[in-house]
Design a protein around this motif. Structure first.
Motif, short mmCIF file in Angstrom:
data_model
loop_
_atom_site.label_atom_id
_atom_site.label_comp_id
_atom_site.label_asym_id
_atom_site.label_seq_id
_atom_site.Cartn_x
_atom_site.Cartn_y
_atom_site.Cartn_z
N SER A 26 0.75 -1.07 -0.02
CA SER A 26 -0.13 0.11 0.04
C SER A 26 0.85 1.18 0.02
O SER A 26 0.32 2.26 -0.47
N ILE A 27 2.04 1.27 0.58
CA ILE A 27 2.82 2.32 0.90
C ILE A 27 3.55 2.67 -0.71
O ILE A 27 3.51 3.70 -1.13
N ILE A 28 3.72 1.61 -1.48
CA ILE A 28 4.25 1.81 -2.90
C ILE A 28 3.05 2.33 -3.86
O ILE A 28 3.31 3.42 -4.50
N ALA A 29 1.96 1.90 -3.40
CA ALA A 29 0.80 2.48 -4.17
C ALA A 29 0.62 4.04 -4.01
O ALA A 29 0.05 4.67 -4.82
N VAL A 30 0.56 4.19 -2.50
CA VAL A 30 0.35 5.62 -2.21
C VAL A 30 1.52 6.62 -2.66
O VAL A 30 0.91 7.50 -3.36
N PHE A 31 2.58 6.16 -3.02
CA PHE A 31 3.69 6.89 -3.62
C PHE A 31 3.29 7.04 -5.01
O PHE A 31 3.46 8.28 -5.28
N GLY A 32 2.81 6.05 -5.76
CA GLY A 32 2.38 6.28 -7.05
C GLY A 32 1.27 7.26 -7.25
O GLY A 32 1.25 8.32 -8.08
N TYR A 33 0.26 7.06 -6.26
CA TYR A 33 -0.72 8.11 -6.45
C TYR A 33 -0.47 9.44 -6.19
O TYR A 33 -1.04 10.41 -6.77
N CYS A 34 0.51 9.92 -5.13
CA CYS A 34 0.97 11.06 -4.71
C CYS A 34 1.60 11.73 -6.01
O CYS A 34 1.37 12.98 -6.34
N MET A 35 2.39 10.91 -6.71
CA MET A 35 3.08 11.34 -7.76
C MET A 35 2.43 11.77 -8.92
O MET A 35 2.49 12.97 -9.53
N PHE A 36 1.44 10.89 -9.25
CA PHE A 36 0.32 11.27 -10.25
C PHE A 36 -0.50 12.60 -9.89
O PHE A 36 -0.80 13.36 -10.74
N SER A 37 -0.85 12.64 -8.69
CA SER A 37 -1.73 13.75 -8.32
C SER A 37 -1.17 14.73 -8.54
O SER A 37 -1.51 16.14 -8.96
N TYR A 38 0.27 14.77 -7.79
CA TYR A 38 0.84 16.21 -7.98
C TYR A 38 1.29 16.64 -9.38
O TYR A 38 1.17 17.73 -9.64
N ASN A 39 1.67 15.64 -10.44
CA ASN A 39 1.95 16.04 -11.61
C ASN A 39 0.74 16.65 -12.40
O ASN A 39 0.87 17.43 -13.19
N LYS A 40 -0.41 16.05 -11.87
CA LYS A 40 -1.69 16.38 -12.75
C LYS A 40 -2.03 17.76 -12.21
O LYS A 40 -2.12 18.69 -12.91
N TRP A 41 -1.73 18.29 -10.88
CA TRP A 41 -1.94 19.35 -10.16
C TRP A 41 -1.13 20.55 -10.85
O TRP A 41 -1.50 21.73 -11.35
N LYS A 42 0.23 20.06 -11.03
CA LYS A 42 1.34 21.17 -11.52
C LYS A 42 1.02 21.56 -12.84
O LYS A 42 1.40 22.56 -13.28
N VAL A 43 0.52 20.43 -13.75
CA VAL A 43 0.17 21.10 -15.18
C VAL A 43 -0.93 22.06 -15.09
O VAL A 43 -0.79 23.15 -15.98
N LYS A 44 -1.77 21.76 -14.15
CA LYS A 44 -2.95 22.88 -14.13
C LYS A 44 -2.61 24.43 -13.31
O LYS A 44 -3.06 25.29 -13.75
N ASN A 45 -1.34 24.29 -12.89
CA ASN A 45 -1.13 25.31 -11.55
C ASN A 45 0.66 25.42 -11.84
O ASN A 45 1.28 25.46 -11.06
N PRO A 46 1.03 25.73 -13.15
CA PRO A 46 2.49 25.89 -13.31
C PRO A 46 3.31 27.15 -12.53
O PRO A 46 4.32 27.02 -12.48
N ASP A 47 2.29 27.94 -12.22
CA ASP A 47 3.07 29.11 -11.44
C ASP A 47 2.71 29.31 -9.95
O ASP A 47 3.10 30.16 -9.52
N ASP A 48 2.27 28.10 -9.50
CA ASP A 48 2.12 28.16 -8.03
C ASP A 48 3.33 27.57 -7.58
O ASP A 48 3.64 26.30 -7.42
N ASN A 49 4.23 28.30 -6.87
CA ASN A 49 5.55 27.96 -6.20
C ASN A 49 5.47 28.44 -4.62
O ASN A 49 6.42 28.22 -4.16
N SER A 50 4.24 28.39 -4.10
CA SER A 50 4.08 28.56 -2.65
C SER A 50 4.40 27.28 -1.91
O SER A 50 4.32 26.49 -2.24
N TYR A 51 5.16 27.69 -0.79
CA TYR A 51 5.47 26.68 0.31
C TYR A 51 4.26 26.48 1.28
O TYR A 51 4.31 25.26 1.58
N PHE A 52 3.39 27.02 1.33
CA PHE A 52 2.18 26.93 2.42
C PHE A 52 1.25 27.74 2.26
O PHE A 52 1.18 28.73 1.34
N ASN A 53 -0.06 27.38 2.54
CA ASN A 53 -1.43 28.20 2.19
C ASN A 53 -1.73 29.11 3.45
O ASN A 53 -1.54 28.71 4.38
N LYS A 54 -1.91 30.39 3.21
CA LYS A 54 -2.30 31.18 4.16
C LYS A 54 -3.76 31.09 4.17
O LYS A 54 -4.59 31.27 3.53
N ILE A 55 -4.33 31.03 5.65
CA ILE A 55 -5.88 31.14 5.99
C ILE A 55 -6.20 32.45 6.63
O ILE A 55 -5.32 32.93 7.26
#
Length: 499
Positions: free
Chosen positions: A470-499
């Motif tokens: 499951s840990i290997i599967a989660v690593f793969g899921y995280c890589m996929f999710s982040y790469n997909k997000w980065k394509v949509k948000n290429p200019d977002d280089n923030s280190y944390f979100n302000k609330i």
């Protein structure tokens, strides 16, 4: 900083200290559990774990938290690694912190049920027999799930409720441990302690067994001494801010380490290691108090203490902190708007509900896999799975710390505190033992050893799936999710979100 953030609930240093003690698993039960596995060497294990891991790691956390660029961060752990290792690895580390923590509940919840039963019955043989009945295991699973949803509901109420419950649990856990220490010292000062008419001869250093199961159980000690990085998620909820946060962490690690080593030494003097091993994780603590001449009904009192400290302490904190650490500072929109949405206290309500669903599924799967095992075997299996998984976030921290010190002159890493000075040499040498111990115990704890496969093939297979696979599967899921997000948000280089 927003008005909502300015007006958030603030806790005192004392509340934060006991908040953190409770969250760190500060109950006598952890010491006794380790004693059933490591016997006379348990104090030695804790001493080395404190010196080589807990104390250096605490100062590593303080160094990370002093990075000026991240002062306004809500989560700590994830934003530190976002900056040092990059946004992708920071996100993966944050997701793992959340994910592996789920196994902690599989370990913790059945224990709460056993404490509840012991609260009403002091007959060790009866309770052990009941807990090993096949028909009773579904009841344990259902009750565990119900308790977790209760903890989830409390976590949704935010830091104000949590700090009250956690500090109360910290005081209760501290009180039980001090009662044990004072009673043991008094008993020992009155003469030789006997077990079944035979004088107890303490053995402080026994033959050191480094078998697969023993190395795996090292993760229990590492886990009980760790977890302070999660408290950075509540750094901005403490009066006195950064200064009191650091004081709380330092006081915690020194108080915790001294008392846990003292308790381990005293266990050697009042209960033979071989007898503790026979009693197992379920009953050893009650017999330890009986050895100190406490009446049989005191078993019910101990169980009540343990139930309160576990339910109101560890369970409440670990239900909320990892979720907050992941979802508050995850890349904006990566989980969709609903899961990332937080209230005025920075608590992600919908993410807590999602976690409840995942935990429910895992509890059911694990109990099905271990259905034919004895209760002590089940508890050892879940402790291994939990302890091994819990070491993974620390490994991310170690990698991040190596880079932080190796590139210490990077202006983005400017900070107020440097562990062991600004020189790379001593700070990096200090983490070599941590890395070796954690890698060995992680592998041994997550992968069932040969004896486990022979004893319960199906249970070991499910443990392997829930752990490494499951840990290997989660690593793969995280890589996929982040790469997909980065394509949509290429200019977002923030280190944390302000609330």
């Amino acid at each position: 900083m927003s008005e909502n953030t300015d007006s958030r609930y603030k806790m005192s240093l004392m509340t934060f200290l006991f908040f953190s003690i409770a969250g760190g698993g500060f109950v006598l039960k952890g010491v006794v559990s380790q004693y059933t596995e490591w016997g006379g060497n348990s104090w030695l294990l804790y001493a080395f774990a404190s010196l080589l891991y807990a104390i250096p790691y605490t100062f590593m956390i303080i160094e990370f938290s002093s990075i000026k660029k991240l002062r306004e961060s809500e989560s700590g752990y994830q934003s530190w690694l976002n900056l040092v290792l990059g946004r992708k690895m920071g996100f993966i580390a944050g997701f793992f912190y959340f994910y592996v923590n789920i196994f902690y509940f599989v370990d913790l919840l059945p224990n709460v049920i056993t404490y509840f039963i012991y609260t009403f019955s002091s007959d060790v043989d009866f309770v052990s027999g009941l807990l090993n009945q096949t028909w009773f295991k579904p009841i344990i699973s259902i009750a565990s799930i119900a308790l977790f949803w209760l903890a989830t509901w409390v976590s949704m109420k935010g830091p104000k409720w949590l700090s009250r419950l956690l500090s109360f649990a910290g005081y209760a856990g501290f009180a039980l441990t001090m009662i044990f220490i004072i009673s043991a010292v008094y008993k020992l000062s009155s003469g030789t302690v006997m077990f079944n008419g035979t004088p107890i001869i303490p053995e402080y250093v026994h033959h050191i067994d480094l078998s697969w199961s023993k190395i795996a159980s090292m993760s229990w000690a590492l886990q009980s001494l760790g977890g302070l990085e999660a408290l950075a998620a509540y750094k901005r909820n403490i009066r006195g801010g950064e200064r009191n946060f650091k004081i709380g962490l330092i006081l915690n690690v020194f108080i915790f380490s001294i008392i846990i080593i003292t308790s381990s030494l005293l266990m050697n003097m009042i209960l033979p290691a071989e007898e503790a091993s026979k009693l197992g994780l379920l009953s050893a603590i009650y017999v330890a108090f009986q050895q100190l001449d406490f009446p049989i009904w005191w078993t019910n009192v101990i169980a009540l203490f343990l139930m309160i400290t576990t339910l109101c302490g560890s369970l409440m904190l670990w239900t909320s902190a990892p979720v907050k650490m992941l979802f508050v500072d995850a890349p904006k929109g990566i989980f969709g708007h609903k899961l990332s949405e937080v209230n005025s206290e920075g608590t992600p309500i919908n993410a807590l509900k999602m976690q409840g669903v995942v935990v429910t599924i895992i509890i059911i799967l694990f109990m099905l896999g271990q259905f034919n095992s004895g209760m002590n075997s089940i508890l050892i299996a879940v402790r291994n799975l939990d302890g091994g998984a819990a070491t993974l976030p620390v490994i991310f921290m170690i990698v991040g710390y190596v880079k932080l010190r190796w590139k210490s002159n990077n202006p983005d890493f400017e900070r107020d505190f440097h562990f062991l000075g600004k020189s790379r040499t001593w700070s990096l040498l200090s983490i070599v033992p941590i890395a070796i111990i954690f890698i060995a115990s992680t592998i041994a704890a997550l992968v069932p050893g040969p004896a486990s496969w022979d004893e319960n093939f199906v249970g070991s297979l499910i443990q392997l799936i829930l752990g490494p696979v499951s840990i290997i599967a989660v690593f793969g899921y995280c890589m996929f999710s982040y790469n997909k997000w980065k394509v949509k948000n290429p200019d977002d280089n923030s280190y944390f979100n302000k609330i």
